[in-house]
Design a protein around this motif. Structure first.
Motif, PDB file in Angstrom:
ATOM      1  N   SER A 180      73.826   8.830  25.067  1.00  0.00           N
ATOM      2  CA  SER A 180      74.121   8.368  26.524  1.00  0.00           C
ATOM      3  C   SER A 180      75.409   7.051  25.555  1.00  0.00           C
ATOM      4  O   SER A 180      76.625   7.199  26.602  1.00  0.00           O
ATOM      5  N   THR A 181      75.299   6.649  24.445  1.00  0.00           N
ATOM      6  CA  THR A 181      76.548   6.365  24.135  1.00  0.00           C
ATOM      7  C   THR A 181      77.765   6.332  23.748  1.00  0.00           C
ATOM      8  O   THR A 181      78.689   5.992  23.850  1.00  0.00           O
ATOM      9  N   SER A 198      75.166  10.622  30.591  1.00  0.00           N
ATOM     10  CA  SER A 198      75.837   9.941  30.194  1.00  0.00           C
ATOM     11  C   SER A 198      77.689  10.446  30.895  1.00  0.00           C
ATOM     12  O   SER A 198      77.952  11.836  30.724  1.00  0.00           O
ATOM     13  N   VAL A 229      76.162  10.082  36.227  1.00  0.00           N
ATOM     14  CA  VAL A 229      74.689   9.483  35.468  1.00  0.00           C
ATOM     15  C   VAL A 229      74.324   9.521  36.570  1.00  0.00           C
ATOM     16  O   VAL A 229      73.706   9.138  38.111  1.00  0.00           O
ATOM     17  N   ARG A 243      69.245   8.120  25.023  1.00  0.00           N
ATOM     18  CA  ARG A 243      69.344   6.776  25.454  1.00  0.00           C
ATOM     19  C   ARG A 243      70.294   7.098  24.462  1.00  0.00           C
ATOM     20  O   ARG A 243      71.668   6.355  23.396  1.00  0.00           O
TER      21      ARG A 243
END
Length: 146
Positions: free
Chosen positions: A38-39, A89, A105, A35
């Motif tokens: 992923s941004t 991502s 993704v 996580r």
């Protein structure tokens, strides 16, 4: 952690320490959260491995790889081991001898050992988790004499 204990038997002038094995196996643990990658906000200027499995006695290698937009891993023949990719991502393309696969993704991709491939990131870049058996260590040996 939790596999060995360390106890002082005597503290100087001669030091004695008792190290004991508590378990026969390492304990499962959370090593990383994809996580975080992923941004991409904090990592957009970093290409290559943005995370790496760093556990001493392991039988796996794992990395989170980031490719900036339109970057490419050139066509090559993979190593003599299978590789598993999980796209976390972005998007991209995997080109193989049999054609082109779209990477999105959530895709989990198997790269068989010695397969020819290239990876190209899409317009937003590409981040993927790569997992494979640990490669044997390189060793320096003597050249046989005749």
């Amino acid at each position: 952690p939790g596999t060995y204990s360390w106890d002082y038997v005597e503290r100087g002038p001669v030091w004695q320490i008792r190290i004991a094995r508590l378990r026969d196996a390492d304990l499962p643990q959370i090593l990383y959260s994809t996580r975080e990658t992923s941004t991409g906000e904090a990592l957009d200027d970093v290409a290559g491995a943005v995370w790496k499995l760093d556990v001493g006695q392991r039988h796996l290698d794992a990395n989170v790889i980031y490719l900036p937009p339109a970057a490419e891993i050139a066509t090559h023949v993979g190593p003599d081991l299978d590789v598993l990719l999980h796209v976390v991502s972005g998007e991209g393309a995997l080109t193989t001898d049999s054609g082109c696969l779209t990477l999105t993704v959530g895709a989990i991709v198997w790269l068989p050992r010695r397969s020819r491939r290239s990876i190209t990131a899409g317009a937003t870049g590409l981040r993927y988790l790569s997992v494979h058996p640990k490669r044997p260590a390189l060793s320096i040996g003597l050249t046989p004499t005749r």
